[in-house]
Write a protein that holds these residues in place. Structure first.
Motif, PDB file in Angstrom:
ATOM      1  N   ALA A   1      11.747   4.582   2.533  1.00  0.00           N
ATOM      2  CA  ALA A   1      12.051   3.776   3.464  1.00  0.00           C
ATOM      3  C   ALA A   1      11.358   2.914   3.336  1.00  0.00           C
ATOM      4  O   ALA A   1      11.959   1.707   4.128  1.00  0.00           O
ATOM      5  N   ASN A   2      10.192   2.203   2.799  1.00  0.00           N
ATOM      6  CA  ASN A   2       9.571   1.370   3.094  1.00  0.00           C
ATOM      7  C   ASN A   2      10.513   0.747   1.858  1.00  0.00           C
ATOM      8  O   ASN A   2      11.350  -0.953   2.293  1.00  0.00           O
TER       9      ASN A   2
ATOM     10  N   GLY B   1      13.450  -0.961   4.501  1.00  0.00           N
ATOM     11  CA  GLY B   1      12.995  -1.915   5.121  1.00  0.00           C
ATOM     12  C   GLY B   1      12.571  -3.025   4.680  1.00  0.00           C
ATOM     13  O   GLY B   1      13.309  -4.184   5.506  1.00  0.00           O
ATOM     14  N   LEU B   2      12.102  -3.518   3.280  1.00  0.00           N
ATOM     15  CA  LEU B   2      12.323  -4.127   2.694  1.00  0.00           C
ATOM     16  C   LEU B   2      13.460  -5.289   2.615  1.00  0.00           C
ATOM     17  O   LEU B   2      13.752  -6.717   2.610  1.00  0.00           O
ATOM     18  N   LEU B   3      14.430  -4.410   2.262  1.00  0.00           N
ATOM     19  CA  LEU B   3      15.884  -4.491   2.053  1.00  0.00           C
ATOM     20  C   LEU B   3      16.249  -5.614   3.379  1.00  0.00           C
ATOM     21  O   LEU B   3      16.743  -6.573   3.244  1.00  0.00           O
ATOM     22  N   PHE B   4      15.877  -4.576   4.405  1.00  0.00           N
ATOM     23  CA  PHE B   4      16.630  -5.412   5.912  1.00  0.00           C
ATOM     24  C   PHE B   4      15.581  -6.729   5.564  1.00  0.00           C
ATOM     25  O   PHE B   4      16.510  -8.002   6.563  1.00  0.00           O
ATOM     26  N   SER B   5      14.394  -6.947   5.451  1.00  0.00           N
ATOM     27  CA  SER B   5      13.943  -8.227   5.900  1.00  0.00           C
ATOM     28  C   SER B   5      14.007  -9.852   4.850  1.00  0.00           C
ATOM     29  O   SER B   5      14.671 -10.016   5.371  1.00  0.00           O
TER      30      SER B   5
ATOM     31  N   VAL C   1       8.442  10.176  -7.534  1.00  0.00           N
ATOM     32  CA  VAL C   1       8.299   9.116  -7.146  1.00  0.00           C
ATOM     33  C   VAL C   1       9.718   7.870  -6.329  1.00  0.00           C
ATOM     34  O   VAL C   1       9.845   7.463  -5.116  1.00  0.00           O
ATOM     35  N   VAL C   2      10.773   8.123  -7.094  1.00  0.00           N
ATOM     36  CA  VAL C   2      12.052   7.393  -6.791  1.00  0.00           C
ATOM     37  C   VAL C   2      12.400   8.319  -5.319  1.00  0.00           C
ATOM     38  O   VAL C   2      13.324   7.513  -4.458  1.00  0.00           O
TER      39      VAL C   2
ATOM     40  N   LEU D   1       1.116  -1.192  -0.024  1.00  0.00           N
ATOM     41  CA  LEU D   1       0.086   0.052  -0.273  1.00  0.00           C
ATOM     42  C   LEU D   1       0.810   1.630  -0.136  1.00  0.00           C
ATOM     43  O   LEU D   1       0.072   2.171  -0.733  1.00  0.00           O
ATOM     44  N   ILE D   2       1.494   0.685   1.230  1.00  0.00           N
ATOM     45  CA  ILE D   2       2.816   2.950   1.384  1.00  0.00           C
ATOM     46  C   ILE D   2       3.129   3.404  -0.468  1.00  0.00           C
ATOM     47  O   ILE D   2       3.192   4.465  -1.042  1.00  0.00           O
ATOM     48  N   PRO D   3       3.821   2.632  -1.090  1.00  0.00           N
ATOM     49  CA  PRO D   3       4.146   2.403  -2.575  1.00  0.00           C
ATOM     50  C   PRO D   3       3.573   3.039  -3.488  1.00  0.00           C
ATOM     51  O   PRO D   3       3.647   3.526  -4.228  1.00  0.00           O
ATOM     52  N   THR D   4       2.034   2.292  -3.702  1.00  0.00           N
ATOM     53  CA  THR D   4       1.040   2.780  -4.277  1.00  0.00           C
ATOM     54  C   THR D   4       0.696   4.153  -3.653  1.00  0.00           C
ATOM     55  O   THR D   4       0.023   5.071  -4.852  1.00  0.00           O
TER      56      THR D   4
END
Length: 211
Positions: free
Chosen positions: A69-70, A73-77, A61-62, A32-35
């Motif tokens: 931040a999103n 966070g995904l990279l860390f996950s 956008v970039v 949702l956040i990027p969308t």
């Protein structure tokens, strides 16, 4: 209307009712956040300048901090990396105060003098955000995708949560109806206390949501 404060309100509600589905709810927020932010840049660019400048829109956008931040966070996950203890505690403390600080800032910027001018648009948008949109999307989810229980609750919160604080920040940045955006955040934040409770109760009276 489309942009909700899902992360702040949604994850807490889902954890309270369906703690075992918190992972699914988190995945939804990652989508949702990027969308939300991509659509916001396109919409605000269009509304502010009358047409969309592709290069400026892509750059917006970039470089959007919420999208960055999103992604971070995904990279860390995905990589299994973790922050050092002190830094992690600092980030967690910052996260806990960010929503309160954002709402405090919105409240301080509230313009009563423009409230009458925006009354009709505000009333219509609040009705759509807190009632029509979540009801329609939940009914579509039940009928089209067979949503039940946790899936239905996630859909309800995703579309029925109050308008995101960042929508006011971005409207102000692009100088597009920022007074109305401010009033929308305040009105939906206060109104969702009633509407979300009422909608959750209403769906528990059906076989689709069992709590």
């Amino acid at each position: 209307i489309y942009r909700g404060n899902y992360v702040i309100f949604g994850l807490v509600v889902i954890e309270g009712f369906f703690p075992e589905q918190l992972g699914v709810a988190s995945v939804v927020s990652a989508f949702l956040i990027p969308t939300y932010n991509t659509l916001a840049v396109v919409l605000l660019e269009s509304a502010g300048g009358g047409h969309v400048n592709v290069k400026k829109t892509v750059r917006g956008v970039v470089t959007n901090p919420l999208i960055l931040a999103n992604v971070l966070g995904l990279l860390f996950s995905l990589t299994g990396l973790s922050l050092p203890g002190v830094l992690k505690s600092y980030v967690q403390s910052l996260a806990k105060m960010s929503s309160t600080a954002g709402l405090l800032g919105v409240g301080m910027c509230f313009e009563f003098k423009t409230l009458r001018k925006n009354a009709r648009a505000l009333g219509a948008s609040v009705l759509c955000k807190l009632v029509l949109l979540p009801v329609v999307m939940c009914l579509l989810g039940v009928w089209w995708f067979g949503f039940r229980d946790a899936e239905l609750m996630i859909t309800l919160i995703a579309f029925g949560a109050p308008t995101a604080v960042s929508s006011y920040t971005m409207a102000q940045m692009y100088d597009v109806d920022h007074d109305l955006a401010n009033q929308e955040v305040v009105a939906t934040t206060l109104g969702c206390i009633v509407t979300l409770a009422a909608l959750i109760w209403a769906f528990t009276q059906t076989p689709f949501l069992t709590l």
